[in-house]
Design a protein around this motif. Structure first.
Motif, PDB file in Angstrom:
ATOM      1  N   LYS A 259       0.876  -1.167   0.000  1.00  7.14           N
ATOM      2  CA  LYS A 259       0.000   0.000   0.000  1.00  7.14           C
ATOM      3  C   LYS A 259       0.921   1.226   0.000  1.00  7.14           C
ATOM      4  O   LYS A 259       1.410   1.652   1.041  1.00  7.14           O
ATOM      5  N   GLU A 260       1.164   1.773  -1.162  1.00  9.26           N
ATOM      6  CA  GLU A 260       2.203   2.791  -1.325  1.00  9.26           C
ATOM      7  C   GLU A 260       1.715   4.157  -0.863  1.00  9.26           C
ATOM      8  O   GLU A 260       1.253   4.981  -1.649  1.00  9.26           O
ATOM      9  N   LEU A 278       0.567  -1.955   6.021  1.00  5.52           N
ATOM     10  CA  LEU A 278       1.121  -1.300   4.832  1.00  5.52           C
ATOM     11  C   LEU A 278       1.509  -2.289   3.735  1.00  5.52           C
ATOM     12  O   LEU A 278       1.909  -1.870   2.643  1.00  5.52           O
ATOM     13  N   GLY A 279       1.432  -3.572   4.023  1.00  2.00           N
ATOM     14  CA  GLY A 279       1.816  -4.570   3.036  1.00  2.00           C
ATOM     15  C   GLY A 279       3.300  -4.863   3.018  1.00  2.00           C
ATOM     16  O   GLY A 279       3.777  -5.610   2.146  1.00  2.00           O
TER      17      GLY A 279
END
Length: 336
Positions: A259-260, A278-279
């Motif tokens: 999740k950039e 955030l992945g």
């Protein structure tokens, strides 16, 4: 006519004395004292040499004995588990990642090859607790892990304990899945170059820097020389290139799970729970959980390569010998 009684009595017969053996007198030989002293001196020297040789032999024998004992106690060879026994292969990445540490590309890649080649290893786990280190070493490890995964078709997982930052995360993204503790420190996707400048202090002390170079940029990053805008821009360009390489590796490894957010690649780090959100990581879990629930092989076999005491002693001895040789060469008279 004389009578016999008037004669004096005849003396008793005497026994002839035994002949004395004629022995040559040592005192008659010229220089006999010197010869005797030389023989005693040489005998004493030979005895001392023999004693020194014996003491040296005993000391070397004890040294060899202790080295063998230490080597036996600390040697970590191939894992003791039967290759046919299903198990989870564990490789520790502990401490700073660098060419002179146990978390070096040499040690980690050697351990990874052994783990992937082992038929009993159902999966490989990178047990990570590292603040980072050399991007070059991390890049070598990442490339080799990806190659081994493709060749042996075995799953690779990363389990984070205390921290997985910077170069350590560079390695972790080669894994199929990343497991963290909720309080682990994860991330720090950035690059830095550090140093000091002493130009102002030298000016105050009245110290003049005398640096001679061939090549206008040879003194680049010299802490005693002023930094120019050109040098600063060049250093920043280098950092940006390495940072871009780091980002590309993370995106390749994590893919659509990322999740950039704007600060994802800013060098910040997050807790394990935030990393999952955030992945940057996949889920919470520890080594035992991954071995039991994910790989389905609870037996753990440590493939980590450690430098044993004998190797450390050998390196130190070799370094000392090399330093002595260099010192001897420096002290030798120059040829003219």
């Amino acid at each position: 006519m004389n009578n016999d009684s008037d004669l004096p009595p005849a003396p008793p017969p005497t026994t002839p004395a035994a002949p004395v053996a004629s022995t040559p007198r040592a005192e008659g030989i010229p220089g006999w004292e010197r010869n005797t002293l030389e023989k005693l001196l040489f005998a004493t020297l030979e005895e001392q040499k023999a004693q020194r040789r014996w003491r040296t032999f005993v000391r070397l024998a004890w040294l060899a004995f202790f080295i063998v004992v230490i080597w036996t106690l600390t040697y970590r060879g191939s894992p003791g588990a039967d290759k046919a026994t299903p198990h989870t292969a564990v490789i520790e990445i502990d401490g700073e990642i660098g060419p002179k540490s146990e978390a070096s590309a040499e040690f980690i890649v050697a351990a990874a090859k052994a783990a992937f080649e082992d038929q009993g290893a159902q999966g490989v786990v990178l047990l990570i607790n590292s603040p980072g280190g050399s991007p070059v070493q991390a890049g070598i490890i990442n490339d080799e892990l990806r190659r081994l995964k493709a060749r042996y078709k075995k799953p690779l997982y990363a389990v984070v304990e205390e921290s997985c930052a910077s170069a350590a995360y560079y390695i972790a993204v080669s894994a199929d899945r990343i497991f963290v503790d909720k309080a682990s420190m994860v991330g720090s996707i950035g690059v830095l170059m550090e140093g000091f400048g002493f130009v102002g202090l030298m000016d105050k002390l009245g110290v003049e820097r005398r640096l001679f170079t061939a090549g206008e940029n040879k003194g680049f990053l010299d802490p005693f020389s002023p930094q120019t805008d050109r040098h600063r821009a060049h250093a920043q360009q280098m950092l940006d290139v390495v940072h871009r390489q780091f980002i590309d590796v993370v995106r390749t490894g994590r893919g659509k799970r990322l999740k950039e957010v704007p600060e994802l690649f800013s060098g910040l780090f997050w807790t394990g729970q935030q990393a999952v959100d955030l992945g940057l990581a996949d889920q919470l879990g520890n080594l035992d959980y991954v071995a039991r629930e994910v790989i389905k092989a609870e037996e753990l076999v440590d493939y980590t390569r450690h430098e044993n005491v004998a190797e450390k002693l050998a390196k130190r001895f070799g370094a000392a010998m090399g330093e002595g040789a260099v010192k001897a060469l420096r002290e030798a008279p120059a040829l003219r």
